[in-house]
Design an enzyme around this catalytic site. Structure first.
Site, PDB file in Angstrom:
ATOM      1  CG  ASP A 185      -0.267  -0.180   2.547  1.00  0.00           C
ATOM      2  OD1 ASP A 185       0.740  -0.922   2.611  1.00  0.00           O
ATOM      3  OD2 ASP A 185      -0.729   0.404   3.542  1.00  0.00           O
TER       4      ASP A 185
ATOM      5  CD  GLU B   1       3.032  -1.243   7.924  1.00  0.00           C
ATOM      6  OE1 GLU B   1       3.136  -1.390   9.151  1.00  0.00           O
ATOM      7  OE2 GLU B   1       3.172  -0.128   7.370  1.00  0.00           O
TER       8      GLU B   1
HETATM    9 NI    NI Z   1       6.376   1.088   5.614  1.00  0.00          NI
END
Ligand code: NI
Length: 397
Positions: A84, A144
């Site tokens: 991401d 994340e």
């Molecule tokens: Ni990172």
């Protein structure tokens, strides 16, 4: 193939796939997608894996896993990349040729390179699959950067358990080390993260008649000052922790005492137990200060990622493999953990594993800016090191 032949073969392949990894990284960099919205990124990764004959599965709406069956018996090892981007705009001449084409989204944490690096690794391993002992599970993990963390969702989906994962490894680009270097540490490596939101509630009024109001700005000032004593006065001095108020807002004009103030912030520690102790102290301070001033408060404390704690044997295996691939002087053992968080910790709650830093900072690439800085960049040569290291770890050479 002998170990040294195999090692040489891995190195040659990592060099040969460098252009491919650069192309992948730049494509992702230009087309960033933020946490839980990585739809095109996922399609792209699945397509790249399919091209080389790697089967994929998609346990969540975004992200995927790929499986490589080795030609020899051995363990099931997972390698993880997060995919991401961040919800921000970027800057920087060094990235001009492949700058984000999407306003409000940018790969300023290097996850584009983590993904490209793991796709490079996948290519190397696929070429050498007959030599692989066991099975490899490639995790292209979404989100994340956003709670509850893609790692937690992948783990809880059961897909890793289904494939019998026995160990897991992951890396993060690190601007403080040069390409060709890695940094590792057994035990506590990165902190747990907690977010808090506070409303300090007073009573609004005229700035000239404070005695008729309850001033939330004055209460907030006292509260923030008292927070500074939690780590320094309430916690065991050998226990590292941080409380940061990252944003405070109250009021609108010169001559009005507002009715409330809001602040948000984060707590970092190396165990949730310590974080919960800090929570208790924060609440005591809020209660004490607001009560004495005639105000009140609301308080929300959201536990984020647990601490990244590297399992000893896996970490030694990683370091030993890295020394063979990179040479002793390039494999740096960290003496201290760091206060940033990583959702990789969720995997480690269930599977032994190790998380490490891959050096990516250089002046040529203008890549010494810190994570999440608009100019954050990586020296792409890091991916040669990262992919050869991950392949070497799997092949046991
Ligand atoms: Ni990172």
């Amino acid at each position: 193939m002998s170990d040294s032949d195999l090692r040489e073969e891995i190195q040659n392949k990592a060099n040969a796939y460098f252009d491919y990894m650069v192309q992948v990284r730049r494509h992702l960099h230009k087309n960033p997608e933020v946490s839980f919205k990585e739809f095109e990124t996922t399609e792209y990764i699945r397509h790249e894996l399919k091209k080389i004959g790697i089967e994929t599965e998609q346990p969540l709406d975004t992200g995927c896993i790929g499986i490589i069956e080795g030609g020899k018996p051995g363990p099931v090892i997972a390698l993880r990349a997060d995919i991401d981007a961040l919800g921000m705009d970027e800057e920087g001449e060094a990235k001009a040729d492949f700058a984000s084409e999407r306003p409000g989204a940018a790969h300023c944490c290097g996850h584009d390179a983590h993904t490209a690096n793991l796709l490079g690794t996948a290519n190397i391993l696929k070429d050498l699959e007959s030599e692989i002992p066991g099975k490899v599970v490639l995790i292209f993990q979404p989100a994340e950067e956003k709670l509850p963390g893609g790692a937690r969702l992948i783990r809880d989906s059961g897909v890793l358990q289904k494939h019998g994962v026995e160990e897991i490894y992951g890396l993060h680009m690190n601007p403080n080390y040069a390409p060709g270097e890695i940094a590792f540490k057994p035990g506590s490596f990165m902190s747990c993260t907690v977010e808090f939101e506070i409303e300090v509630i007073g009573k609004g009024g005229h700035a000239a008649t404070p005695h008729l109001a309850v001033d939330p700005i004055v209460m907030s000032a006292q509260i923030i000052n008292q927070f500074q004593t939690v780590v320094s006065r309430s916690l065991d001095p050998t226990e590292p922790a941080v409380i940061t108020v990252g944003k405070i807002s109250a009021g609108s004009v010169h001559n009005v005492i507002p009715a409330k103030a809001e602040m948000i912030g984060t707590v970092r520690a190396f165990s949730m137990e310590t974080a919960r102790f800090i929570k208790k102290r924060i609440e005591e301070i809020l209660k004490g200060v607001t009560e004495s001033a005639g105000g009140s408060y609301t308080f929300q404390f959201t536990e984020g990622y647990p601490a990244v704690v590297n399992e000893a044997k896996c970490t030694e295996k990683l370091a030993e493999s890295a020394r063979k691939v990179l040479g002793n002087e390039k494999v740096i053992e960290l003496q201290r953990p760091m206060m940033a968080g990583e959702d990789f910790a969720f995997y480690q709650e269930e599977f032994p594993g190790s998380f490490f830093f891959l050096g990516s900072g250089s002046d040529e690439a203008d890549s010494k800016w810190s994570w999440h800085h608009p100019r954050y960049n990586i020296d792409e040569k890091a991916m040669i090191t990262g992919s050869s290291l991950m392949a070497g770890l799997i092949l046991g050479v």
